[in-house]
Scaffold this motif. Sequence first.
Motif, mmCIF file in Angstrom:
data_model
loop_
_atom_site.group_PDB
_atom_site.id
_atom_site.type_symbol
_atom_site.label_atom_id
_atom_site.label_comp_id
_atom_site.label_asym_id
_atom_site.label_seq_id
_atom_site.Cartn_x
_atom_site.Cartn_y
_atom_site.Cartn_z
ATOM 1 N N ALA A 1 -90.189 -2.104 6.304
ATOM 2 C CA ALA A 1 -89.938 -2.149 7.842
ATOM 3 C C ALA A 1 -88.662 -2.879 7.925
ATOM 4 O O ALA A 1 -88.588 -3.885 8.508
ATOM 5 C CB ALA A 1 -91.164 -3.109 8.520
ATOM 6 N N ILE A 2 -87.700 -2.283 7.779
ATOM 7 C CA ILE A 2 -86.308 -2.916 7.982
ATOM 8 C C ILE A 2 -85.346 -1.627 8.316
ATOM 9 O O ILE A 2 -85.369 -0.539 7.713
ATOM 10 C CB ILE A 2 -85.716 -3.506 6.768
ATOM 11 N N ASP A 3 -84.469 -1.643 9.502
ATOM 12 C CA ASP A 3 -83.908 -0.883 9.902
ATOM 13 C C ASP A 3 -82.429 -0.581 9.215
ATOM 14 O O ASP A 3 -81.296 -1.171 9.508
ATOM 15 C CB ASP A 3 -83.396 -1.030 11.334
ATOM 16 N N THR A 4 -82.461 0.170 8.146
ATOM 17 C CA THR A 4 -81.369 0.387 7.311
ATOM 18 C C THR A 4 -81.494 1.801 6.762
ATOM 19 O O THR A 4 -82.370 2.599 6.817
ATOM 20 C CB THR A 4 -81.178 -0.336 6.146
ATOM 21 N N ILE A 5 -80.191 2.332 6.501
ATOM 22 C CA ILE A 5 -80.133 3.728 5.981
ATOM 23 C C ILE A 5 -81.066 4.171 4.536
ATOM 24 O O ILE A 5 -80.924 3.350 3.537
ATOM 25 C CB ILE A 5 -78.834 4.361 5.627
ATOM 26 N N GLN A 6 -81.688 5.157 4.642
ATOM 27 C CA GLN A 6 -82.483 5.677 3.394
ATOM 28 C C GLN A 6 -82.272 7.220 3.274
ATOM 29 O O GLN A 6 -82.222 8.033 4.169
ATOM 30 C CB GLN A 6 -83.933 5.626 3.613
ATOM 31 N N THR B 1 -74.561 -6.193 0.350
ATOM 32 C CA THR B 1 -75.302 -5.709 1.399
ATOM 33 C C THR B 1 -74.818 -4.289 1.395
ATOM 34 O O THR B 1 -75.562 -3.311 2.303
ATOM 35 C CB THR B 1 -75.131 -6.080 2.751
ATOM 36 N N GLY B 2 -73.724 -3.783 0.989
ATOM 37 C CA GLY B 2 -73.391 -2.145 0.966
ATOM 38 C C GLY B 2 -72.618 -2.136 2.201
ATOM 39 O O GLY B 2 -72.508 -2.537 3.147
ATOM 40 N N VAL B 3 -71.907 -1.015 2.130
ATOM 41 C CA VAL B 3 -71.204 -0.342 3.429
ATOM 42 C C VAL B 3 -72.021 0.683 4.164
ATOM 43 O O VAL B 3 -71.664 1.075 5.027
ATOM 44 C CB VAL B 3 -69.875 0.241 3.050
ATOM 45 N N PHE B 4 -72.971 1.185 3.446
ATOM 46 C CA PHE B 4 -73.777 2.128 4.143
ATOM 47 C C PHE B 4 -75.196 1.805 4.719
ATOM 48 O O PHE B 4 -75.959 2.736 4.925
ATOM 49 C CB PHE B 4 -74.061 3.297 2.921
ATOM 50 N N THR C 1 -71.214 1.374 8.334
ATOM 51 C CA THR C 1 -70.787 0.334 8.445
ATOM 52 C C THR C 1 -71.466 -0.902 7.913
ATOM 53 O O THR C 1 -72.867 -0.909 7.994
ATOM 54 C CB THR C 1 -70.337 -0.425 10.066
ATOM 55 N N PRO C 2 -71.172 -2.020 7.341
ATOM 56 C CA PRO C 2 -71.852 -3.052 6.736
ATOM 57 C C PRO C 2 -71.919 -4.263 7.818
ATOM 58 O O PRO C 2 -72.652 -5.178 7.769
ATOM 59 C CB PRO C 2 -71.054 -3.550 5.516
ATOM 60 N N GLN D 1 -66.623 -1.279 -0.520
ATOM 61 C CA GLN D 1 -65.926 -0.290 -0.542
ATOM 62 C C GLN D 1 -66.269 0.809 -0.035
ATOM 63 O O GLN D 1 -67.777 1.004 -0.128
ATOM 64 C CB GLN D 1 -65.115 -0.139 -1.881
ATOM 65 N N ARG D 2 -65.605 1.773 0.613
ATOM 66 C CA ARG D 2 -66.207 3.174 1.109
ATOM 67 C C ARG D 2 -66.839 4.143 0.212
ATOM 68 O O ARG D 2 -67.506 5.013 0.428
ATOM 69 C CB ARG D 2 -65.271 4.032 1.953
ATOM 70 N N ARG D 3 -66.170 4.131 -1.078
ATOM 71 C CA ARG D 3 -66.657 4.752 -2.210
ATOM 72 C C ARG D 3 -67.586 4.137 -3.279
ATOM 73 O O ARG D 3 -67.149 3.236 -3.589
ATOM 74 C CB ARG D 3 -65.396 5.365 -2.817
#
Length: 760
Positions: free
Chosen positions: A52-57, A152-155, A374-375, A425-427
């Motif tokens: 229940a967390i709003d992040t990309i999957q 936490t990642g960039v994505f 974006t992070p 990083q973006r990559r």
Amino acid sequence: MAPAPKSVAVVGAGPAGLATAKYLLAAGLRPVVFEPKSHVGGLWAPPSASDAIDTIQLDPRMTVNTSKYTSFFSDYFPESVAALPDRPVAREMGEYLKGYAATFIPPELLRLETLVTGVEKRVEGGWKVRFKGIASNKMENEEDFEFLVLATGVFSHTYTPKIAAADSFEGKMLHVSDYDGEKLFSGKKKPRKVVVVGGELSGSEAAADVALRVSSLPEEEREKIEVIQVFPRPPWVLPKLGAIPDPQVQGAPKLLAIDQGFYDTPSIVNSPPAKDPKEKYRRLHKTLIGIKGGDQSDISPALGVSPEWRDKPLSLGLSDSYIGFAKSGAIKTILGRVVGVKGQRGLEIVTVKEGEESRALEDVDLVIWATGYTPLRTLSRILSPGLKTAFGADENSCPAVLTRALYKQTLHPALGPTGAFVGIQRRPYFAMFELQARWIAGLFTGKIIFPSLNDFEDVAKGEAHLLAIGKIDEVMIHAGGGGDYIEFLRQIGKIIGIDDVFKYGLEMNCRPRPWIPAHLPPFPDAGSPRSQHSLAAQSALENQINSESTSPSLISRHIFAQLHGHWTINRHIVSRLPGFPSGIFTGTAIFQPRLSTFSSPLLAGQSCTTGHTVLPPDTNRYTMGNEITEYLYSETGTLTTETGFSFQGSRKYIYTLDPDKGIMSTWFVKPADGVSVDYFFHRIEIGRKPEKLENEWGCRWGVEKEGGVKAASEHLCERDWYWPGYRFEYEGPRLKRFWIRYRVQGPQKEYVTEAEYTRG
């Protein structure tokens, strides 16, 4: 009694967080990894109802952009990984990261389903971390740590730039992560004008996916839909498989994952340092011109990477089908920036190459923002107000604001010597995460000196200042377009005591010799023997390049992707029966991509004379970015007989690809509708040589010439036997032309026909 190990809070259990925890443990520290999801893996974690967390999957079926050798760690390559396809899907990456965590990180150090709600520096030193459990909705707790790593990642969240009057747009706007092509194009009301904003990875994939779905519609619907892509600089759109000339066979390709060819170790080692970013960009653009066989100006003017772009950062896309759609006009490209909404359904665009002129796109139904991630939303939620001010970025800022503020993409003076970033990083290159983690382990244990305040101040003053004072390295590590990967490895390697981070790549027994994370020296003693996992990964890649890069399965997949689009046909027909005239057919052919309309248990080794069951398509198979697996082939032209008569003619087939087995096949089309599959024709068996007919029929057949990739088959079609033969000829990375020949023998037929196809 030995003192307790110093504690480190690691925020995030994606690949960056897991690598950090592993190396901190090896350095004698005690990391505690916080992760709001119920599984490790970050983007690649399997979805769960408790998340229940709003992040990309990611969709579990989505393939990874880079090959498995680039996307795995240096010292974890179990047998299960070796058996995976070169580009694993997200589900397989999640399983890999789960195994990595189980191997290197004790479960008591993983706090899953735990959301970090805030971090702040303690006056007496160290960090206070606030957190709460998600599944049980527990009250917020707090705990003190001596060190902090933000992984936490960039994505983690989508990024959409702010544009004027966006709220007045009456069409639909969505981020590419929310794009569902099946839903949008399966109903009665379909979008008539679709605009994809952004040209990099997700931009090229989204535009190609929309174009494929439009191409799959009936012609009367297809003609009413327009697909437009807008980007601020021309992207290099690369195929997932890169072709280089096979030294053993002229006109035939040797195929590698595109990242493997891009990071050839001898090329890296033998290239002198660039004097400034512009020189670096020119070198990278030159490399890509070689990989693509040109500057893309033959695809569309907007995609042409002309000389004025070659001293600027690269923009990279990745798609096997995009170029075909763009060249045919199915994707219309505009070099510009979307700056606002005009009216109810209009977009205002400032063009780039036309003197910053403004133009409008009217009657837009759907806007897909492929503008990245974006992070900053996650960081804005957990960082204290003082830290947010120090970084100079809020959740609406461009993501690059943060990375430009960091020293070597890792450190910031506001965090001091007890805090760091990993994986911002973006990559998502795993080797970068590992080197960052090793550097941080050295900093936190006092074995590596923390940068000086002057180092941070110089970075804050920007690129021009750094160049003026001769700090070229710090400029180069931030250079955009993906070129920072090699510079990052080189510089961080030296900081942590690895004089030559690329040396093991030179030991590869193959050509080319790609550098992969398995070539990182061991830790903590870089001079100790390499692990069995590292050696196994290198050996598997050597075998793939030496043996599998010319395998029939891989060649089939690449040829199939290259068929997309228009071809010119010149067909010779030689008949021995008077009822079937000899002559020459000239015309055009189109391989029109479409979503799979059927499936069949077409097995390798199965006889072509065996009947093949036609089944419904596997609708769960396709996701955005996957390979095209079906074409509707159409040809039209004029047959001129030996006696001088001319006839207009046309025919249709369906070509299919089984991407798992790498099998191409051809099927007849039902005459009643001209689009549906009727019955099986033949399989295209790459590597099987066509029969020799030159002496018997007195012709010089293109199929029998030396070089290229050859294929053949046989099939009994009702009462007639067909013996197909093929030869595909490459020029550099592209399929230049090919020949298809049929020898046909039956009660009323005895002829040979051969067609040469060249790009129209």
